[in-house]
Design a protein around this motif. Structure first.
Motif, PDB file in Angstrom:
ATOM      1  N   HIS A  24       5.972   7.099  -4.992  1.00 32.82           N
ATOM      2  CA  HIS A  24       6.532   8.462  -5.016  1.00 32.82           C
ATOM      3  C   HIS A  24       7.480   8.725  -3.851  1.00 32.82           C
ATOM      4  CE1 HIS A  24       2.393   8.784  -6.911  1.00 32.82           C
ATOM      5  NE2 HIS A  24       3.243   8.892  -7.903  1.00 32.82           N
ATOM      6  N   ARG A  25       7.102   8.245  -2.670  1.00 36.00           N
ATOM      7  CA  ARG A  25       7.902   8.558  -1.478  1.00 36.00           C
ATOM      8  C   ARG A  25       9.046   7.573  -1.266  1.00 36.00           C
ATOM      9  NH1 ARG A  25       2.287   9.313   1.821  1.00 36.00           N
ATOM     10  NH2 ARG A  25       1.966  11.537   1.441  1.00 36.00           N
ATOM     11  N   THR A  26       8.855   6.321  -1.669  1.00 38.30           N
ATOM     12  CA  THR A  26       9.923   5.302  -1.543  1.00 38.30           C
ATOM     13  C   THR A  26       9.974   4.486  -2.836  1.00 38.30           C
ATOM     14  OG1 THR A  26       8.414   3.703  -0.512  1.00 38.30           O
ATOM     15  CG2 THR A  26       9.688   5.105   0.981  1.00 38.30           C
ATOM     16  N   PRO A  48      -7.696   0.980  -6.441  1.00 42.17           N
ATOM     17  CA  PRO A  48      -7.726   2.437  -6.321  1.00 42.17           C
ATOM     18  C   PRO A  48      -8.379   2.814  -4.988  1.00 42.17           C
ATOM     19  CG  PRO A  48      -9.026   1.659  -8.221  1.00 42.17           C
ATOM     20  CD  PRO A  48      -8.734   0.480  -7.365  1.00 42.17           C
ATOM     21  N   CYS A  49      -7.703   3.651  -4.201  1.00 48.01           N
ATOM     22  CA  CYS A  49      -8.228   4.033  -2.890  1.00 48.01           C
ATOM     23  C   CYS A  49      -8.834   5.430  -2.956  1.00 48.01           C
ATOM     24  CB  CYS A  49      -7.117   4.008  -1.843  1.00 48.01           C
ATOM     25  SG  CYS A  49      -6.363   2.383  -1.654  1.00 48.01           S
ATOM     26  N   LYS A  50      -9.979   5.551  -2.338  1.00 49.59           N
ATOM     27  CA  LYS A  50     -10.668   6.853  -2.330  1.00 49.59           C
ATOM     28  C   LYS A  50      -9.982   7.787  -1.339  1.00 49.59           C
ATOM     29  CE  LYS A  50     -15.245   8.713  -1.336  1.00 49.59           C
ATOM     30  NZ  LYS A  50     -16.656   8.377  -1.117  1.00 49.59           N
ATOM     31  N   MET A  55       0.851  -1.200   0.000  1.00 46.46           N
ATOM     32  CA  MET A  55       0.000   0.000   0.000  1.00 46.46           C
ATOM     33  C   MET A  55       0.882   1.243   0.000  1.00 46.46           C
ATOM     34  SD  MET A  55      -1.290  -0.437   3.912  1.00 46.46           S
ATOM     35  CE  MET A  55      -0.832  -2.179   3.936  1.00 46.46           C
ATOM     36  N   GLY A  56       0.351   2.300  -0.609  1.00 48.64           N
ATOM     37  CA  GLY A  56       1.140   3.518  -0.744  1.00 48.64           C
ATOM     38  C   GLY A  56       1.330   4.260   0.557  1.00 48.64           C
ATOM     39  N   SER A  57       0.425   4.041   1.502  1.00 48.04           N
ATOM     40  CA  SER A  57       0.487   4.725   2.795  1.00 48.04           C
ATOM     41  C   SER A  57      -0.239   3.861   3.822  1.00 48.04           C
ATOM     42  CB  SER A  57      -0.210   6.086   2.693  1.00 48.04           C
ATOM     43  OG  SER A  57      -0.438   6.629   3.983  1.00 48.04           O
ATOM     44  N   ASP A  58       0.167   3.990   5.080  1.00 49.70           N
ATOM     45  CA  ASP A  58      -0.580   3.238   6.093  1.00 49.70           C
ATOM     46  C   ASP A  58      -2.002   3.772   6.250  1.00 49.70           C
ATOM     47  OD1 ASP A  58       0.070   5.576   7.388  1.00 49.70           O
ATOM     48  OD2 ASP A  58       0.832   4.621   9.210  1.00 49.70           O
ATOM     49  N   SER A  59      -2.289   4.942   5.665  1.00 51.44           N
ATOM     50  CA  SER A  59      -3.677   5.428   5.695  1.00 51.44           C
ATOM     51  C   SER A  59      -4.588   4.587   4.791  1.00 51.44           C
ATOM     52  CB  SER A  59      -3.751   6.908   5.293  1.00 51.44           C
ATOM     53  OG  SER A  59      -3.341   7.096   3.959  1.00 51.44           O
ATOM     54  N   ASP A  60      -3.986   3.761   3.921  1.00 52.30           N
ATOM     55  CA  ASP A  60      -4.769   2.847   3.069  1.00 52.30           C
ATOM     56  C   ASP A  60      -5.124   1.544   3.796  1.00 52.30           C
ATOM     57  OD1 ASP A  60      -4.424   4.602   0.845  1.00 52.30           O
ATOM     58  OD2 ASP A  60      -2.476   3.695   0.420  1.00 52.30           O
ATOM     59  N   LEU A  61      -4.575   1.347   4.970  1.00 51.59           N
ATOM     60  CA  LEU A  61      -4.692   0.052   5.649  1.00 51.59           C
ATOM     61  C   LEU A  61      -6.126  -0.455   5.843  1.00 51.59           C
ATOM     62  CD1 LEU A  61      -3.086  -2.272   6.812  1.00 51.59           C
ATOM     63  CD2 LEU A  61      -2.898  -1.016   8.964  1.00 51.59           C
ATOM     64  N   GLY A 100      -3.943   5.694  -3.352  1.00 53.08           N
ATOM     65  CA  GLY A 100      -4.921   6.727  -3.653  1.00 53.08           C
ATOM     66  C   GLY A 100      -4.266   7.906  -4.346  1.00 53.08           C
ATOM     67  N   MET A 101      -5.080   8.888  -4.674  1.00 52.80           N
ATOM     68  CA  MET A 101      -4.653  10.122  -5.355  1.00 52.80           C
ATOM     69  C   MET A 101      -4.012   9.783  -6.714  1.00 52.80           C
ATOM     70  SD  MET A 101      -3.407  12.245  -1.986  1.00 52.80           S
ATOM     71  CE  MET A 101      -3.474  13.853  -2.779  1.00 52.80           C
ATOM     72  N   ALA A 102      -2.810  10.322  -7.003  1.00 54.86           N
ATOM     73  CA  ALA A 102      -2.123   9.984  -8.265  1.00 54.86           C
ATOM     74  C   ALA A 102      -1.533   8.589  -8.088  1.00 54.86           C
ATOM     75  CB  ALA A 102      -1.040  11.005  -8.563  1.00 54.86           C
TER      76      ALA A 102
HETATM   77  C1  RP5 Z   1      -1.176   7.753  -1.741  1.00 52.91           C
HETATM   78  O1  RP5 Z   1      -1.549   8.955  -1.222  1.00 52.91           O
HETATM   79  C2  RP5 Z   1      -1.475   6.741  -0.698  1.00 52.91           C
HETATM   80  O2  RP5 Z   1      -1.718   5.492  -1.282  1.00 52.91           O
HETATM   81  C3  RP5 Z   1      -2.693   7.295   0.001  1.00 52.91           C
HETATM   82  O3  RP5 Z   1      -3.894   6.735  -0.515  1.00 52.91           O
HETATM   83  C4  RP5 Z   1      -2.630   8.775  -0.355  1.00 52.91           C
HETATM   84  C5  RP5 Z   1      -2.478   9.656   0.851  1.00 52.91           C
HETATM   85  O4  RP5 Z   1      -1.371   9.241   1.614  1.00 52.91           O
HETATM   86  P1  RP5 Z   1      -1.097   9.871   3.059  1.00 52.91           P
HETATM   87  O5  RP5 Z   1      -0.891  11.336   2.856  1.00 52.91           O
HETATM   88  O6  RP5 Z   1      -2.324   9.557   3.886  1.00 52.91           O
HETATM   89  O7  RP5 Z   1       0.127   9.176   3.579  1.00 52.91           O
HETATM   90  O8  RP5 Z   1       0.167   7.723  -2.085  1.00 52.91           O
END
Ligand code: RP5
Length: 164
Positions: free
Chosen positions: A39-41, A86-88, A8-14, A65-67
């Motif tokens: 993007h970040r790693t 795709p995450c909202k 997942m791109g962020s733990d906020s997607d968990l 999510g996002m881009a």
């Molecule tokens: C994306 O940006 C992540 O997958 C997540 O859905 C979104 C927001 O990330 P955070 O700012 O919550 O870390 O890369």
């Protein structure tokens, strides 16, 4: 048994991936879970994808999510099947991530599920592994039958209550 890799791109997607994890757990399918961002790693995301096949994975799930470039970047660095979720996020109701995930150029496929479709991503991963593992196929068939029974029970209850 081959593992499922969940990225997942962020733990906020968990919360979305927890639906995937629950299903894989219920099927007894081994999995690993990672937070790697395109993007970040980017280096870590690419290294994970490039080594996934030799590390015993059979299919990868990538959620962002996002881009949302994560699933595409993962898919570009392995020939294992990649399922994109795709995450909202706050803007655009997830349409941004949906288009970023699904609109892959020819040659690098990503099997994209619905926005926030964590459950279907895990079921599709199980179906892919089931092609060469009859024990998973049996569990998928049993779940389908149980889900069908549940809907028919709901039909009976609603029909009985509201039919005039
Ligand atoms: C994306 O940006 C992540 O997958 C997540 O859905 C979104 C927001 O990330 P955070 O700012 O919550 O870390 O890369």
């Amino acid at each position: 048994m081959k593992k499922v890799g969940i990225v997942m791109g962020s733990d906020s997607d968990l919360p979305i991936l927890e639906k995937s994890i629950d299903i894989l757990k219920s099927f007894g399918i081994p999995y690993e879970v990672h937070v790697y961002s395109a993007h970040r790693t980017p280096k870590e995301a690419i290294d994970f994808a490039a080594a996934a096949e030799e590390n015993g994975f059979g299919v990868l799930i990538a959620a962002a999510g996002m881009a949302a470039h994560l699933a595409g970047v993962i898919a570009a660095n392995t020939t294992l099947p990649v399922i994109g979720i795709p995450c909202k996020s706050q803007c655009f109701d997830g349409m941004d991530a949906l288009l970023s995930t699904v609109q892959m150029p020819s040659g690098i496929p990503v099997a994209t599920v619905a926005v926030n479709g964590g459950a279907n991503a895990a079921l599709l991963a199980a179906e892919i592994l089931a092609v060469s593992d009859p024990s998973i196929s049996e569990k998928l068939k049993a779940k389908r039958a149980a889900d069908t029974r549940t809907v028919l029970e709901k039909n009976a209850a609603v029909s009985q209550k509201f039919t005039n």
